[in-house]
Design a protein around this motif. Sequence first.
Motif, mmCIF file in Angstrom:
data_model
loop_
_atom_site.group_PDB
_atom_site.id
_atom_site.type_symbol
_atom_site.label_atom_id
_atom_site.label_comp_id
_atom_site.label_asym_id
_atom_site.label_seq_id
_atom_site.Cartn_x
_atom_site.Cartn_y
_atom_site.Cartn_z
ATOM 1 N N ARG A 125 0.864 -1.189 0.000
ATOM 2 C CA ARG A 125 0.000 0.000 0.000
ATOM 3 C C ARG A 125 0.888 1.223 0.000
ATOM 4 N NH1 ARG A 125 -2.883 3.439 4.038
ATOM 5 N NH2 ARG A 125 -5.017 3.792 3.307
ATOM 6 N N ASP A 130 -3.114 3.613 -2.029
ATOM 7 C CA ASP A 130 -3.430 2.705 -3.125
ATOM 8 C C ASP A 130 -2.781 1.349 -2.903
ATOM 9 O OD1 ASP A 130 -1.016 4.234 -3.459
ATOM 10 O OD2 ASP A 130 -0.773 3.233 -5.405
ATOM 11 N N LYS A 132 -1.208 -2.091 -4.173
ATOM 12 C CA LYS A 132 -0.442 -2.465 -5.352
ATOM 13 C C LYS A 132 -0.910 -3.780 -5.954
ATOM 14 C CE LYS A 132 2.040 1.138 -4.438
ATOM 15 N NZ LYS A 132 1.841 2.394 -5.198
ATOM 16 N N THR A 136 -9.172 -5.436 -1.067
ATOM 17 C CA THR A 136 -9.717 -4.288 -0.336
ATOM 18 C C THR A 136 -9.111 -4.255 1.054
ATOM 19 O OG1 THR A 136 -11.802 -4.480 -1.566
ATOM 20 C CG2 THR A 136 -11.831 -3.148 0.442
ATOM 21 N N PRO A 421 2.160 5.307 -8.402
ATOM 22 C CA PRO A 421 0.721 5.049 -8.472
ATOM 23 C C PRO A 421 0.419 3.949 -9.477
ATOM 24 C CG PRO A 421 1.269 7.067 -9.638
ATOM 25 C CD PRO A 421 2.528 6.620 -8.947
ATOM 26 N N ALA A 422 -0.732 3.314 -9.282
ATOM 27 C CA ALA A 422 -1.151 2.271 -10.209
ATOM 28 C C ALA A 422 -1.350 2.865 -11.600
ATOM 29 C CB ALA A 422 -2.439 1.609 -9.715
ATOM 30 N N ARG A 603 -6.700 -2.369 -12.075
ATOM 31 C CA ARG A 603 -6.809 -1.766 -10.747
ATOM 32 C C ARG A 603 -6.700 -0.250 -10.786
ATOM 33 N NH1 ARG A 603 -3.325 -1.969 -7.499
ATOM 34 N NH2 ARG A 603 -1.586 -2.811 -8.690
ATOM 35 N N GLY A 604 -5.944 0.280 -11.724
ATOM 36 C CA GLY A 604 -5.770 1.723 -11.787
ATOM 37 C C GLY A 604 -6.806 2.442 -12.622
ATOM 38 N N THR A 606 -10.652 3.830 -13.240
ATOM 39 C CA THR A 606 -11.928 4.176 -12.623
ATOM 40 C C THR A 606 -13.104 3.804 -13.520
ATOM 41 O OG1 THR A 606 -11.745 6.421 -13.546
ATOM 42 C CG2 THR A 606 -10.887 6.053 -11.315
#
Length: 727
Positions: A125, A130, A132, A136, A421-422, A603-604, A606
Amino acid sequence: MATLVLGAVGTALGGPVGGAIGALAGRQLDGLVLGSASRSGPRLRELEVSLSSYGNPIPRVYGRMRVAGAIVWATELQEHSETRSGGKGQSALKAYTYTANLAVALSSRPILGLGRVWADGKLLRGAAGDLKVGGTLRIHTGAEDQAVDPLIAASEGEARCPAFRGIAYAVFENLELSDFGNRIPALTFEVLADDAVRLSDLVDESPAEIEAHGELGVLSGLVVDGSLDTTLSALEPVLPIAIDAAGASLVMHVGDEGAEALLLDEAASATDDDAFGRVAGFSRRREPFARLPSPALRYADVDRDYQPGTQHATGLAGPGYPDLVELPAALSGSNARMLVERLALRRDRGRERIAWRTSTVDAKVAPGSRMRLPDYSGTWRVESWEWREAGVELELVRTDVAAPKNLVPTTGLFPAPVDLPAASTQLVALELPWDGSRGDADAALVVAAVGATGTVWSGATLYADRGDGQLLPLGSSGRERAVIGFAKEPLAPASPLLFDRTSHLLVVLTSQDQVLSPAGFSELGAGANLALIGNELVQFGRADPVGAGRWRLSQLLRGCGGTEHAICDHQPDEPFVLLTGKLTSIDSNALGYAEADIAAIGRGDTEPVISPIRLRGIGSRPLTPVHGRSRWSHQGVLALEWTRRARGGWRWTDGIDVPLGEEAERYLVTFENAGAALRAWSVDQPVLNLSADEIASLSALAATGTFHVRQQGTRALSAPLFLISLS
């Protein structure tokens, strides 16, 4: 011994906690009288793995600290299987993945939040919160009214589910384990308990009347899993804490080397024969010098992700191993160096002591106060005082131990994990031409080039979007990234029959760490560096880096794979895909015959990333005939001829016609005007003869009409080849 005496006094004043503090003060006095003794207390632990053993204490975390925690709840590993079809003629592949559900207790007192999380030493994390990997993470801060976790409640039943009130813990739900050998990794957590480490927070839970003042400002974090006296004992070598038991309650404060020193009154004489310094009012002594091992401080280094660090005091080392002081706290390397230097100076200056008698009673003069003496240099700390008939007698020790400035800590090299970041998913879907190697010449080979904007990317899940509002799962893309970008400028038109030495193309890759490689003529002949640019397939021989993920491509083979009709249709910012890189096959049966799109979700992302299928139908569409010819005879007969091409026959190596790749050889010849077909002929040979009468009737229909030919394949028509115009 002083420990026993002061321990008894402390118990009388403040109960068990007071006794512990009295014992601490006694140990300090014992160390001065008898010399330092070995003792056991809180030690700086290595970054341990999260355990689930009964009986282990859950520590109290202050400030910001990295801890392993204790697993307090978990389920069996969850197995997930996924069957991916390899398409027609290929075996299906069944892949297994595993996830974990677990809860980890972090602190037995409330916290503010959670920072980074490490798994097997790698960032799980990031600082931005975020994860990796997939899964959840929920954080329960340990409030007294915190609700039960919904996952634990669903698994155990709400009636049997503890809320762990007063305990801060983290819950992982569906934590993906593929990066960790399908096992639960060794977890450590950066716990954010307070904005600063305060002495008052350490004693707040004690039942005794204790006044605590001051912040332990040099400490970024502290872990406590024992009693108060053992914690204070661990801090005492480097952070002396003054204890005043003269009043109705115990008063503790952190010794501040920078506080203003008060000036004592002149020493008062005494009349008792056994009093020290009867005439002068003071007695000064200096303990003999003993060359002891130099001190060293071991701590958790915040500059090295809380890995254990050691700082040594300067100066000539004494015999034997260094006197190692272990501090179960987090601090910077510079602060640790400052503390160990102060410790060395304090030990040296602490040999100088003064017993001072004053006739003035001042509430500011208490144990721990910093004083200045008339006619004596330096600063002195009040260790104890006693009110006697002759006056107030003070025991003072030299304390001007300001560490040298501009100290450089020795921390060594530390390859800190990069917290990126992802990455966002990039997607281009297309159908590839038939290459002649697959048995079914009419089966569509649809692929997805799935890439990302950076290296922190664990793949994406692919779906088919048929336009009915549903997403049909197609499987996973895998973790390897395709090489994707876009063309900065439109590619200039050129001949598909010649090696294009004049055109250049500036390509911007979406991930700057990826590279393109040049290829020689023999490598191009073998199919190297095949790329999709817009709707044209191109091979490039040169790839020159320009910087910032940009590449200039030249020495091009244009219109490959039957895409010569797209040479003149280029637009700015068209997608670029290296087709000799990583591609993911798509089951064409799942797409059906509708105009489906491909969607990808990582995962990255939206929102789903959607791409139409470019070059749709190119795998089953015949190639356009070439070498169109026309001849007029003396009798007015028009002979139209052309040369066929075959799908999959990209390399003509022996001079013999390649297999057709269709059920039969058929052609459709049309006479057109303004894009509309006025007449059509179907022939099974690459030639059509039209008589003079037929030509006359066609001229009557459209004097400027044109002839075109298309090859008829099993499933589709080829693009047209212009033959001749009547005008």
